[in-house]
Motif scaffolding. Structure first.
Motif, PDB file in Angstrom:
ATOM      1  N   SER A 357      33.896  89.079  54.147  1.00 56.09           N
ATOM      2  CA  SER A 357      34.995  88.326  54.617  1.00 56.09           C
ATOM      3  C   SER A 357      34.807  87.818  56.302  1.00 56.09           C
ATOM      4  N   VAL A 358      35.715  87.048  56.780  1.00 56.78           N
ATOM      5  CA  VAL A 358      35.392  86.689  58.194  1.00 56.78           C
ATOM      6  C   VAL A 358      35.711  87.919  59.109  1.00 56.78           C
ATOM      7  N   THR A 404      39.329  86.019  53.984  1.00 58.77           N
ATOM      8  CA  THR A 404      38.573  85.136  53.281  1.00 58.77           C
ATOM      9  C   THR A 404      37.287  85.283  53.107  1.00 58.77           C
ATOM     10  N   ALA A 405      36.272  85.265  52.161  1.00 53.78           N
ATOM     11  CA  ALA A 405      34.954  85.276  52.065  1.00 53.78           C
ATOM     12  C   ALA A 405      34.341  84.072  52.890  1.00 53.78           C
ATOM     13  N   VAL A 406      33.343  84.322  53.830  1.00 55.70           N
ATOM     14  CA  VAL A 406      32.689  83.127  54.593  1.00 55.70           C
ATOM     15  C   VAL A 406      31.932  82.175  53.523  1.00 55.70           C
ATOM     16  N   ARG A 407      31.677  82.774  52.496  1.00 53.76           N
ATOM     17  CA  ARG A 407      31.190  81.900  51.493  1.00 53.76           C
ATOM     18  C   ARG A 407      31.919  80.804  51.240  1.00 53.76           C
ATOM     19  N   LEU A 409      33.935  79.015  53.240  1.00 55.58           N
ATOM     20  CA  LEU A 409      34.221  78.222  54.261  1.00 55.58           C
ATOM     21  C   LEU A 409      33.213  77.097  54.320  1.00 55.58           C
ATOM     22  N   SER A 410      33.648  76.094  55.128  1.00 55.23           N
ATOM     23  CA  SER A 410      32.505  75.015  55.087  1.00 55.23           C
ATOM     24  C   SER A 410      31.446  75.503  55.986  1.00 55.23           C
ATOM     25  N   GLY A 411      30.335  74.590  56.002  1.00 57.07           N
ATOM     26  CA  GLY A 411      29.201  74.694  57.033  1.00 57.07           C
ATOM     27  C   GLY A 411      29.585  75.159  58.422  1.00 57.07           C
ATOM     28  N   GLY A 412      30.345  74.107  58.799  1.00 52.98           N
ATOM     29  CA  GLY A 412      30.598  74.156  60.153  1.00 52.98           C
ATOM     30  C   GLY A 412      31.577  75.153  60.602  1.00 52.98           C
ATOM     31  N   ASN A 413      32.480  75.639  59.788  1.00 59.68           N
ATOM     32  CA  ASN A 413      33.344  76.956  60.114  1.00 59.68           C
ATOM     33  C   ASN A 413      32.546  78.113  60.036  1.00 59.68           C
ATOM     34  N   GLN A 414      31.514  78.117  58.867  1.00 59.14           N
ATOM     35  CA  GLN A 414      30.751  79.445  58.832  1.00 59.14           C
ATOM     36  C   GLN A 414      29.822  79.357  60.314  1.00 59.14           C
ATOM     37  N   GLN A 415      29.527  78.413  60.746  1.00 54.79           N
ATOM     38  CA  GLN A 415      28.607  78.566  61.928  1.00 54.79           C
ATOM     39  C   GLN A 415      29.291  79.025  63.007  1.00 54.79           C
ATOM     40  N   LYS A 416      30.914  78.271  63.107  1.00 54.94           N
ATOM     41  CA  LYS A 416      31.553  78.829  64.105  1.00 54.94           C
ATOM     42  C   LYS A 416      31.850  80.129  64.061  1.00 54.94           C
ATOM     43  N   VAL A 417      31.726  80.970  62.848  1.00 52.39           N
ATOM     44  CA  VAL A 417      32.004  82.429  62.849  1.00 52.39           C
ATOM     45  C   VAL A 417      30.771  83.096  63.694  1.00 52.39           C
TER      46      VAL A 417
END
Lengths: 513, 398
Positions: A357-358, A404-407, A409-417
């Protein structure tokens, strides 16, 4: 159907495609004229890929019609698409490195003599004919793995042409190329158009889109938001259309106030995964409050450099000093505890655990910190959740929840994590490798601002990027890396041509400071 | 809403597998001239004591089911934990035997010690033996990259033959010509829930026939420990990170080698505990019936059917325990060989492995997954692919 103008090579009408939970294409109209280079732009998740997958038969539209040369067609698979003259040059090459160029091009349609014998002579003849016709120079007997990326891509194009493509789809074709190689590619594309081919060019690099295309279709959230004629538009207009609001394309930053030397790298050497030397004596100094950009063609040691500095790869020689402390042999955890944050280039495989998750990802690498665990043993779930909520808010991570599993999320939001996690701990040194690769324009703007903010807070930032634009707009100094060595250190105003030359081993070094 | 949907979606796979197994099993019974309905009625009676027609004692049947499910819980955990780290522990059986041998040896050697000393000794001894048995595979995986599937299977054989050596002509043999060990001391035995008093009549039978023992509580605690370890500790976090992405784990500063070894040690301890509990709670000595014991293999199906979660493992153990207990009743009442139970177990495992449900969903247009959308992985399939991915050459522990 009678209204269709014959000069349209391709017409997609009212294409709608829904996936569970998202309408990827919503009544999309997309028209490409014969003999033009048509750019398809949009942020990640805008629906470009789905539209092209519909065209290539990988996905079937829920409704809508496809017309090729004015005739309505049904494309039920890539085989159909190829038969109708549609060819796709993928972003990641579908090539076999140990085969020759000829074998790769012929693969699946090899000319044979007798029962199943590969006819090398015939293959060579056919490729020669093709390359002559389109003005592409390529050695049919070269081993694919030995060729530079630009020529591999050319082989991909020849392969598609060999299969009789009239409409070529190029998906982010310049992502892996040097500036020079990109120029050559554009030359090839212009020549192809002259012979009557039609090209669909998918890209998020607006400068290139403006340079190469005739017309532009902009998508946002599954819909077409604009048809533009290239010569009548500019970067700002396209970016605004893509994002839906005005975007700052240039990074707004004050001059650096470089402080004491934070990080000193002396004659560092290291091997690549394959055991061959990737760093052959790299030396530089990184000061507090400055951004040092590392420009280089991918594969010249920048990935290995970052990994050695982050402690995930072993150095074979040399020293790394953090302040006065020798941190050369430190592992990833000790490096991190010493104040070195690392944004890795491969976010999905390295920087995140996709099924986590996040909240879980927000402590990756820091799970044993006293804030997040009791005696390094039991997780402090409440503190972790609080931390994750704070990061989500501060870094504007768009996620349904911190569970929420980061899988998902959109690429941009994954990167933001990742960016949030690494910057959230106020590092002394920030190692940022390809921090905005595959990230939306809106998120790029945000990440750039955060990197500059870290610098202004006094962090020493080392930036590796394949995007020269990014390096030039963010860096206070630019180190050019070539074949495992820093060949020159340049000011940020250095013209792109000069950097490009240095990156490929040409030019003369100025001040190796 | 989404939580309800996730729960239902999560249960669809294990329930579908069980239904599939029972349907195919019923067809097999019908095709071979039996009556599937009476066969399954026998299973239900034998497993849960419900609807018995031939005078079986429901309480005794439930007692038997509990005896069978107890070791399945601990070994199920011993398979599920390595799954989370991307490791496929096929060696729960060997680790269980190692635990039972250690337990027996200690229980014989120190047979005069009182319960408060000896019982913890035999249980801990079993855990240590199981941990070492699995640890060998862990160390080999972490150092030379030997695949844990191969090494744990080989360790199973070693345990099985070592057992034969010990009780047939070996140091633990009861007497020449027998194939069982001396009994463990009274202090090494787990208490049964009911006093073994023949004069006490419970549910119409003497109390001593009920074999239910306090090992059940140990097993349930073990399942709870497993859940806590996995979700609430830094170690569990790191185990899951290693299982999902070794590169991300390495990036985080987790030692992949160390995590692999520790995971196998803990898993082996759980299996070894199962073996020790069987000796201390049920058999009180090693016998030749352990030669053909399959608990550690059933545990693989239990872990998969239970989706690798503690609650799931307990429920799956209940099902398998009931099948095991019900087989003999089915044989006597319906005249169907109790080997059908093994067929059913195999069908369940096969159905999970082949992911039939996903395939069926593809065939029904309304339920068809959208190509291009991320495929909703069934958890067990994910567990298996994790294990498979971890065994790819490129991702060896370094």
């Amino acid at each position: 159907m009678s209204t269709t103008v014959a000069s349209n090579a391709l017409e997609m009408r009212g294409i709608t495609k829904a996936f569970p939970g998202v309408v990827a294409n919503n009544q999309v109209d997309f028209t490409v004229r014969a003999g033009e280079i048509h750019a398809l732009v949009g942020e990640n998740g805008a629906g470009k890929t789905t539209l092209m997958n519909v065209l290539y038969g990988l996905v079937h539209q829920d409704s809508g019609e496809i017309l090729i040369d004015g005739k309505s067609v049904r494309i039920s698979g890539p085989r159909d698409a190829i038969a109708r003259g549609i060819g796709m040059v993928h972003q990641h090459f579908m090539l076999i490195p140990v085969f020759t160029v000829g074998e790769n091009v012929m693969l699946g349609r090899e000319p044979v003599t007798g029962p199943g014998f590969y006819d090398r002579a015939q293959a060579r003849k056919e490729i020669a004919a093709l390359t002559r016709k389109y003005g592409l120079s390529l050695d049919a007997d070269a081993r694919m793995g030995d060729l530079p990326v630009g020529l591999q891509q050319r082989a991909e194009i020849v392969k598609v042409l060999y299969r009789g493509a009239n409409i070529l789809i190029l998906d982010e074709p310049t992502g892996v190329l040097t500036p020079q190689e990109s120029k050559e590619l554009f030359g090839v594309l212009r020549d192809l158009v002259k012979t009557g081919k039609t090209i669909i060019f998918i890209s998020h690099k607006l400068r290139e889109v403006l340079e190469i295309s005739d017309r532009i279709t902009v998508m946002r959230r599954g819909k077409v938001v604009g048809h533009l004629t290239t010569r009548d538009t500019n970067q700002e207009e396209i970016a605004t259309m893509m994002v839906g609001r005005e975007v700052l394309l240039r990074v707004d930053k004050k001059p650096a106030k470089a402080g004491a030397v934070a990080f000193k790298v002396e004659d560092l050497t290291a091997n690549s995964d394959r055991g061959v030397p990737a760093l052959k004596g790299v030396s530089f100094e990184l000061r507090q409050g400055e951004i040092l950009g590392i420009a280089g063609v991918e594969g010249n040691g920048q990935s290995e450099l970052m990994e050695v500095l982050a402690g995930t790869r072993r150095a074979t020689g040399g020293r790394v000093l953090l302040g006065d402390k020798d941190v050369t042999g430190f592992d990833a955890r000790t490096e991190r505890d010493a104040g070195i944050a690392f944004i890795p280039e491969d976010r999905r495989g390295t920087g995140l655990v996709l099924s986590f998750s996040v909240a879980e990802n927000s402590i990756l690498g820091r799970e044993k910190a006293p804030t997040f665990s009791w005696h390094e043993l039991v997780l402090r779930l409440i503190a972790i959740r609080e931390w994750a909520r704070k990061l989500v808010k501060e870094f504007d991570i768009r996620t349904p929840s911190i569970d929420t599993a980061v899988r998902n999320l959109s690429g941009g939001n994954q990167q933001k994590v990742i960016v949030a996690r690494e910057m959230g701990s106020q590092p002394r040194v920030l190692l940022a490798a390809q921090p905005t690769r595959g990230v939306d324009i809106g998120a790029i703007e945000f990440i750039h601002q955060r990197i500059v903010a870290e610098r202004d807070h006094g962090a020493a930032v080392l930036l590796v990027s394949a995007e020269l634009d990014e390096i030039r707009s963010l860096s206070d100094r630019i180190a050019v890396i070539y074949e495992g060595r820093i060949v020159s250190i340049e000011p940020p105003e250095t013209p792109e041509e000069r950097l490009g030359l240095l990156m490929t081993g040409g030019g003369s070094a100025t001040l190796p400071a | 809403m989404t939580i309800v949907r996730r729960v239902v979606g999560g249960l669809a796979m294990p329930l579908g597998s069980v239904v599939f197994a029972f349907v195919v099993g019923g067809l097999i019974v019908a095709a071979t001239g039996g009556n599937p309905f009476s066969a399954y009625a026998g299973l239900v009676c034998g497993g849960f004591g419900i609807g018995c027609t031939q005078g079986e004692n429901p309480a005794l049947q439930i007692s038997n089911t509990i005896v069978f499910l107890t070791p399945l819980i601990t070994t199920g955990v011993a398979v599920a934990l390595p799954f989370r780290a991307g490791l496929f522990n096929i060696g729960a059986e060997g680790q269980l035997l190692a635990g039972s041998m250690a337990c027996t040896a200690i229980g014989i050697k120190f047979s005069s010690l009182p319960t408060p000393i000896l019982l913890p000794m035999v249980l801990l001894g079993g855990m240590v033996a199981g941990a070492l048995w699995a640890g060998v595979a862990g160390v080999l995986k972490a150092t030379v990259g030997a695949h844990e599937v191969v090494t744990t299977i080989m360790m199973n054989y070693i345990a099985q033959w070592l057992l034969r050596y010990l009780i047939i002509g070996g140091p633990l043999q009861l007497a020449a010509g027998t194939s069982k060990s001396l009994p463990i001391g009274p202090g090494a035995r787990l208490a049964t829930l009911l006093p073994s008093d023949n004069s006490l009549i419970v549910f119409g039978l003497p109390a001593s026939v009920y074999r239910v023992h306090s090992g059940l509580f140990i097993a349930i605690v073990a399942a709870a420990v497993f859940a806590f370890l996995l979700w609430r500790t830094t170690l569990g976090y790191e185990i899951r990170a290693v299982g999902q992405s070794q590169r991300a784990a390495r990036y985080a500063g987790v030692s992949v080698r160390r995590t692999i070894i520790v995971t196998m040690l803990i898993a082996g301890a759980f299996s070894g505990l199962a073996g020790a509990i069987q000796i201390a709670g049920v058999d009180h000595n090693l016998t030749d019936k352990y030669f053909s014991d399959t608990t550690g293999f059933d545990a693989i199906a239990v872990a998969l059917l239970g989706l690798g979660s503690a609650v799931g493992i307990v429920l799956a153990s209940l099902l398998f325990g009931a099948l095991h207990a019900g087989g003999s009743v089915m044989q006597s009442d319906a005249g169907i060989s109790s080997n059908l139970v093994l067929v059913l177990q195999a069908l369940i495992l096969f159905s999970i492995a082949a992911n039939f449900l996903g395939a069926i969903r593809q065939l029904i247009p309304g339920l068809r997954r959208q190509a291009g959308a991320p495929p909703p992985e069934t958890p067990a399939a994910a567990l298996m692919t994790e294990a498979a991915a971890a065994s790819e050459p490129g991702s060896q522990a370094t």
